[in-house]
Design an enzyme around this catalytic site. Structure first.
Site, PDB file in Angstrom:
ATOM      1  N   GLU A  38       0.857  -1.189   0.000  1.00 40.06           N
ATOM      2  CA  GLU A  38       0.000   0.000   0.000  1.00 40.06           C
ATOM      3  C   GLU A  38       0.888   1.233   0.000  1.00 40.06           C
ATOM      4  O   GLU A  38       1.563   1.524   0.988  1.00 40.06           O
ATOM      5  CB  GLU A  38      -0.914  -0.003   1.239  1.00 40.06           C
ATOM      6  CG  GLU A  38      -1.770   1.259   1.311  1.00 40.06           C
ATOM      7  CD  GLU A  38      -2.484   1.433   2.654  1.00 40.06           C
ATOM      8  OE1 GLU A  38      -2.733   0.431   3.346  1.00 40.06           O
ATOM      9  OE2 GLU A  38      -2.769   2.586   2.994  1.00 40.06           O
TER      10      GLU A  38
ATOM     11  N   ARG B  38       0.572  10.252   0.606  1.00 36.57           N
ATOM     12  CA  ARG B  38       0.935  11.300   1.561  1.00 36.57           C
ATOM     13  C   ARG B  38       2.153  12.083   1.124  1.00 36.57           C
ATOM     14  O   ARG B  38       2.607  12.977   1.836  1.00 36.57           O
ATOM     15  CB  ARG B  38       1.216  10.686   2.935  1.00 36.57           C
ATOM     16  CG  ARG B  38       0.003  10.027   3.512  1.00 36.57           C
ATOM     17  CD  ARG B  38       0.283   9.429   4.856  1.00 36.57           C
ATOM     18  NE  ARG B  38      -0.728   8.438   5.148  1.00 36.57           N
ATOM     19  CZ  ARG B  38      -0.732   7.663   6.219  1.00 36.57           C
ATOM     20  NH1 ARG B  38       0.223   7.776   7.110  1.00 36.57           N
ATOM     21  NH2 ARG B  38      -1.677   6.789   6.385  1.00 36.57           N
TER      22      ARG B  38
ATOM     23  N   THR C 148      -4.551   6.046   1.628  1.00 36.22           N
ATOM     24  CA  THR C 148      -4.917   7.416   1.983  1.00 36.22           C
ATOM     25  C   THR C 148      -5.781   8.058   0.889  1.00 36.22           C
ATOM     26  O   THR C 148      -5.685   9.252   0.606  1.00 36.22           O
ATOM     27  CB  THR C 148      -3.676   8.296   2.290  1.00 36.22           C
ATOM     28  OG1 THR C 148      -2.675   7.504   2.963  1.00 36.22           O
ATOM     29  CG2 THR C 148      -4.038   9.434   3.237  1.00 36.22           C
TER      30      THR C 148
ATOM     31  N   LYS D 257     -11.291  -2.172   6.133  1.00 36.19           N
ATOM     32  CA  LYS D 257     -10.318  -1.935   7.211  1.00 36.19           C
ATOM     33  C   LYS D 257     -11.077  -1.673   8.492  1.00 36.19           C
ATOM     34  O   LYS D 257     -12.206  -1.187   8.465  1.00 36.19           O
ATOM     35  CB  LYS D 257      -9.496  -0.658   6.922  1.00 36.19           C
ATOM     36  CG  LYS D 257      -8.388  -0.780   5.982  1.00 36.19           C
ATOM     37  CD  LYS D 257      -7.282   0.262   6.199  1.00 36.19           C
ATOM     38  CE  LYS D 257      -7.679   1.712   6.243  1.00 36.19           C
ATOM     39  NZ  LYS D 257      -6.513   2.620   6.277  1.00 36.19           N
TER      40      LYS D 257
END
Ligand code: 3PG
Length: 208
Positions: A40, A44, A68, A128
């Site tokens: 992943e 960011r 994100t 998640k």
């Protein structure tokens, strides 16, 4: 393929923050060499999407996702960069719609029973739990298993190698997410063998 098939490829999904594009491919190679294939790459940093493109081109054994994701544009950008799946800290109609329209497998973040019901209502069977440790951790997942035994989780946030086995022992956990596989200091040092060693240890984690 569904997102749950990706979650089942290994016990740990590394959450990667790549500041330097030159680190992307050696980092991915180091993780794959240690037996961790699902990656992943978080959105960011400024180079995140370029990192995804570079890893997809150079490391065919990696299963690359973007993390994100918070907007429909993030979904579109991730798909265009070659991501196989997307991970979001939460769950919004905009992100869900965009993922369905662009055919990007989505792992949305949930934290409450209502979130889980929203995910299930749009046909998802995996999500998640984020941020897992402060959302109740193992106890929360045990509680969710009662009403939502058909949902599978990738708890992420506040999990370390010592804590991972108790999550992996749960019937509704396929894998855990964590940033410990790619510490900033090892990336900056270019210590790829150390990252391979962390990956090997993570790949060997079993329910305990
Ligand atoms: C994150 O937000 O970076 C992920 O949830 C990983 O969190 P961690 O650093 O607690 O593993």
């Amino acid at each position: 393929m569904k997102v749950i098939d990706i979650l089942r490829l290994g016990p740990v999904m590394p959450v990667l923050v790549i500041d330097d594009l030159a680190h992307a491919v050696p980092l991915a190679r180091a993780l794959v060499a240690g037996g961790i294939r699902v990656l992943e790459v978080t959105l960011r940093t400024a180079v995140a999407l370029d990192a995804v493109r570079a890893i997809c081109a150079a490391v065919p054994d990696a299963v690359v996702g973007v993390g994100t994701i918070t907007t429909a544009q993030d979904v579109a950008d991730s798909k265009a960069a070659g991501a196989v799946f997307g991970v979001s800290p939460g769950l919004t109609a905009g992100v869900l719609d965009a993922a369905q329209q662009t055919d990007l497998l989505l792992l949305p973040g949930t934290m409450t029973p209502s979130d889980v019901m929203t995910a299930r209502a749009v046909g998802l069977d995996a999500c998640k739990l984020f941020p897992a440790a402060v959302a109740g951790g193992v106890g929360m997942l045990k509680a969710l298993y009662g009403p939502f035994a058909d949902m599978t989780f990738c708890p992420t946030g506040g999990i370390d190698p010592a804590g991972a086995p108790s999550y992996l022992a749960l019937p509704n956990v396929a894998c855990v997410g964590g940033s410990w596989l790619a510490p900033k200091a090892l990336l900056q040092a270019g210590d790829w063998p150390a990252i391979t060693a962390l990956a090997r240890a993570a790949a060997a984690l079993r329910a305990g």
